[in-house]
Write a protein that holds these residues in place. Sequence first.
Motif, PDB file in Angstrom:
ATOM      1  N   SER A 182       0.832  -1.201   0.000  1.00 49.36           N
ATOM      2  CA  SER A 182       0.000   0.000   0.000  1.00 49.36           C
ATOM      3  C   SER A 182       0.872   1.259   0.000  1.00 49.36           C
ATOM      4  CB  SER A 182      -0.919  -0.003   1.222  1.00 49.36           C
ATOM      5  OG  SER A 182      -1.632   1.204   1.317  1.00 49.36           O
ATOM      6  N   SER A 183       1.927   1.249   0.808  1.00 56.12           N
ATOM      7  CA  SER A 183       2.831   2.401   0.882  1.00 56.12           C
ATOM      8  C   SER A 183       3.570   2.602  -0.435  1.00 56.12           C
ATOM      9  CB  SER A 183       3.846   2.210   2.017  1.00 56.12           C
ATOM     10  OG  SER A 183       3.204   2.127   3.270  1.00 56.12           O
ATOM     11  N   LEU A 184       4.026   1.497  -1.034  1.00 56.43           N
ATOM     12  CA  LEU A 184       4.740   1.580  -2.309  1.00 56.43           C
ATOM     13  C   LEU A 184       3.857   2.195  -3.384  1.00 56.43           C
ATOM     14  CD1 LEU A 184       7.345   0.872  -3.853  1.00 56.43           C
ATOM     15  CD2 LEU A 184       6.339  -1.364  -4.352  1.00 56.43           C
ATOM     16  N   LYS A 185       2.604   1.801  -3.416  1.00 57.11           N
ATOM     17  CA  LYS A 185       1.652   2.358  -4.390  1.00 57.11           C
ATOM     18  C   LYS A 185       1.532   3.872  -4.231  1.00 57.11           C
ATOM     19  CE  LYS A 185      -3.192   1.859  -5.884  1.00 57.11           C
ATOM     20  NZ  LYS A 185      -3.674   3.240  -5.592  1.00 57.11           N
ATOM     21  N   THR A 186       1.373   4.334  -2.988  1.00 57.06           N
ATOM     22  CA  THR A 186       1.238   5.768  -2.719  1.00 57.06           C
ATOM     23  C   THR A 186       2.509   6.527  -3.096  1.00 57.06           C
ATOM     24  OG1 THR A 186      -0.286   5.317  -0.888  1.00 57.06           O
ATOM     25  CG2 THR A 186       0.767   7.477  -0.924  1.00 57.06           C
ATOM     26  N   ILE A 187       3.654   5.962  -2.748  1.00 54.11           N
ATOM     27  CA  ILE A 187       4.935   6.609  -3.044  1.00 54.11           C
ATOM     28  C   ILE A 187       5.123   6.791  -4.545  1.00 54.11           C
ATOM     29  CG2 ILE A 187       7.449   6.205  -3.016  1.00 54.11           C
ATOM     30  CD1 ILE A 187       6.978   4.858  -0.231  1.00 54.11           C
ATOM     31  N   LEU A 188       4.847   5.749  -5.314  1.00 57.30           N
ATOM     32  CA  LEU A 188       5.039   5.820  -6.761  1.00 57.30           C
ATOM     33  C   LEU A 188       4.004   6.734  -7.419  1.00 57.30           C
ATOM     34  CD1 LEU A 188       5.924   2.074  -7.445  1.00 57.30           C
ATOM     35  CD2 LEU A 188       7.491   4.032  -7.497  1.00 57.30           C
ATOM     36  N   GLU A 189       2.784   6.730  -6.911  1.00 55.43           N
ATOM     37  CA  GLU A 189       1.761   7.632  -7.441  1.00 55.43           C
ATOM     38  C   GLU A 189       2.139   9.091  -7.234  1.00 55.43           C
ATOM     39  OE1 GLU A 189      -1.830   6.435  -5.530  1.00 55.43           O
ATOM     40  OE2 GLU A 189      -2.331   4.928  -7.075  1.00 55.43           O
ATOM     41  N   ASN A 190       2.906   9.356  -6.173  1.00 59.96           N
ATOM     42  CA  ASN A 190       3.354  10.719  -5.892  1.00 59.96           C
ATOM     43  C   ASN A 190       4.684  11.063  -6.570  1.00 59.96           C
ATOM     44  OD1 ASN A 190       1.300  11.901  -4.127  1.00 59.96           O
ATOM     45  ND2 ASN A 190       1.861  10.277  -2.698  1.00 59.96           N
ATOM     46  N   LYS A 191       5.088  10.219  -7.526  1.00 53.52           N
ATOM     47  CA  LYS A 191       6.233  10.471  -8.412  1.00 53.52           C
ATOM     48  C   LYS A 191       7.582  10.406  -7.701  1.00 53.52           C
ATOM     49  CE  LYS A 191       3.495  13.306 -11.598  1.00 53.52           C
ATOM     50  NZ  LYS A 191       3.434  14.572 -12.370  1.00 53.52           N
ATOM     51  N   HIS A 192       7.638   9.645  -6.610  1.00 54.05           N
ATOM     52  CA  HIS A 192       8.911   9.485  -5.908  1.00 54.05           C
ATOM     53  C   HIS A 192       9.691   8.302  -6.481  1.00 54.05           C
ATOM     54  CE1 HIS A 192       7.679  12.610  -3.258  1.00 54.05           C
ATOM     55  NE2 HIS A 192       6.690  11.914  -2.714  1.00 54.05           N
ATOM     56  N   MET A 193      10.912   8.115  -5.984  1.00 54.59           N
ATOM     57  CA  MET A 193      11.818   7.070  -6.467  1.00 54.59           C
ATOM     58  C   MET A 193      11.992   6.004  -5.385  1.00 54.59           C
ATOM     59  SD  MET A 193      14.703   9.739  -7.911  1.00 54.59           S
ATOM     60  CE  MET A 193      14.681  10.642  -6.351  1.00 54.59           C
ATOM     61  N   VAL A 194      12.036   4.751  -5.812  1.00 57.97           N
ATOM     62  CA  VAL A 194      12.194   3.640  -4.874  1.00 57.97           C
ATOM     63  C   VAL A 194      13.339   2.743  -5.353  1.00 57.97           C
ATOM     64  CG1 VAL A 194      11.117   1.649  -3.770  1.00 57.97           C
ATOM     65  CG2 VAL A 194       9.739   3.681  -4.290  1.00 57.97           C
ATOM     66  N   LEU A 195      14.297   2.505  -4.485  1.00 57.95           N
ATOM     67  CA  LEU A 195      15.413   1.613  -4.779  1.00 57.95           C
ATOM     68  C   LEU A 195      15.067   0.198  -4.335  1.00 57.95           C
ATOM     69  CD1 LEU A 195      18.408   0.915  -5.456  1.00 57.95           C
ATOM     70  CD2 LEU A 195      18.969   1.636  -3.112  1.00 57.95           C
ATOM     71  N   ILE A 196      15.173  -0.747  -5.265  1.00 59.42           N
ATOM     72  CA  ILE A 196      14.977  -2.164  -4.956  1.00 59.42           C
ATOM     73  C   ILE A 196      16.183  -2.938  -5.478  1.00 59.42           C
ATOM     74  CG2 ILE A 196      13.560  -4.219  -5.341  1.00 59.42           C
ATOM     75  CD1 ILE A 196      11.124  -2.471  -5.603  1.00 59.42           C
ATOM     76  N   TYR A 197      16.719  -3.816  -4.642  1.00 61.90           N
ATOM     77  CA  TYR A 197      17.824  -4.678  -5.065  1.00 61.90           C
ATOM     78  C   TYR A 197      17.232  -5.973  -5.640  1.00 61.90           C
ATOM     79  CZ  TYR A 197      20.804  -1.655  -2.187  1.00 61.90           C
ATOM     80  OH  TYR A 197      21.468  -0.589  -1.649  1.00 61.90           O
ATOM     81  N   PRO A 198      17.196  -6.120  -6.963  1.00 65.72           N
ATOM     82  CA  PRO A 198      16.524  -7.296  -7.531  1.00 65.72           C
ATOM     83  C   PRO A 198      17.301  -8.595  -7.351  1.00 65.72           C
ATOM     84  CG  PRO A 198      17.506  -5.976  -9.275  1.00 65.72           C
ATOM     85  CD  PRO A 198      17.677  -5.196  -8.004  1.00 65.72           C
ATOM     86  N   GLU A 199      18.581  -8.504  -6.988  1.00 60.61           N
ATOM     87  CA  GLU A 199      19.337  -9.724  -6.678  1.00 60.61           C
ATOM     88  C   GLU A 199      18.919 -10.293  -5.327  1.00 60.61           C
ATOM     89  OE1 GLU A 199      23.542  -8.497  -8.831  1.00 60.61           O
ATOM     90  OE2 GLU A 199      23.040  -7.678  -6.881  1.00 60.61           O
TER      91      GLU A 199
END
Length: 298
Positions: A182-199
């Motif tokens: 839920s938080s990730l959805k809100t963050i991305l909708e507000n045009k922010h950047m999220v770092l994820i380590y896919p490894e």
Amino acid sequence: VAQDVTRYGTDLYGKATLCELIKKLSALENVQSIRLLYCYPDMIDNELIEQLSNNNKLVKYLDIPLQHASSSVLKRMNRKSNGESIRKLIKKKKLIIKEIIGLYNLTSTSTGCIITCNHFNPFDNFALHEILYDYIKKSKRRFYKVIKEGNYSFKGLYGYFFRHCETLPLSTNFDTMRKFTSSLKTILENKHMVLIYPEQSMWYNYEKPRPLKEGAYKYAIKYNVPIVPCFITMTDSNILDEAGFNVKEYTITFSKPIYKDEALNKVEQVKDMMNKNFNVWKNIYEKFYNKKLQYCED
């Protein structure tokens, strides 16, 4: 506000009593928030970090001046620290940023985005935060980091950063992950950047790209945002750490955003974005180290 607020009380009581003052001010009902300006590094101790972590009225921010690295200049400025102590403070990060390539590929995104990066050091996300600091201030976008829940148990200053500097916990707890989504959805909708380590794991100072997991790409497709691949390459500096090993110098490369292919179904979109991301990393690796990527030697 003081020239060095961490030394509050030394003239009145013969010892630093800043934390006692913070506690008394926090107990006042008409005090909404407390912000500390300025805090010199040699007086930031565990008690102050604990206040920053647990006191809701204390603003989660420290302005720490590092005014010079010359011991003689610092002495003439009447500063208690010396050049070597400041250099040690900086070296503790074990990160030297040598070059940044393609930052425009990230800053030109007009929507929220997911940054994927290779993971080789417990503190490599601080390197990204450092190079993005000026852009974050100007753009009003925020930079969030997805980290394993266990990192919240780190002690000291780094533990404080992990708990309070815009991190999202990757957890095995279902309720926590529901809130995460839920938080990730809100963050991305507000045009922010999220770092994820896919490894999804850290191999210390490992140079090669490793096989990628699907999570970051599924979220990118679900919330209709691009993936911005970031790959960090490294060389030895001439600086030795406490164990006698060379501290690494890092080159940080941001590549063009990867968008989902609308002609594919969701399963195909995930695989397509993963493959494109991996190939970008592979090309950066081979160009920088001037050798083909391979995982076993003859």
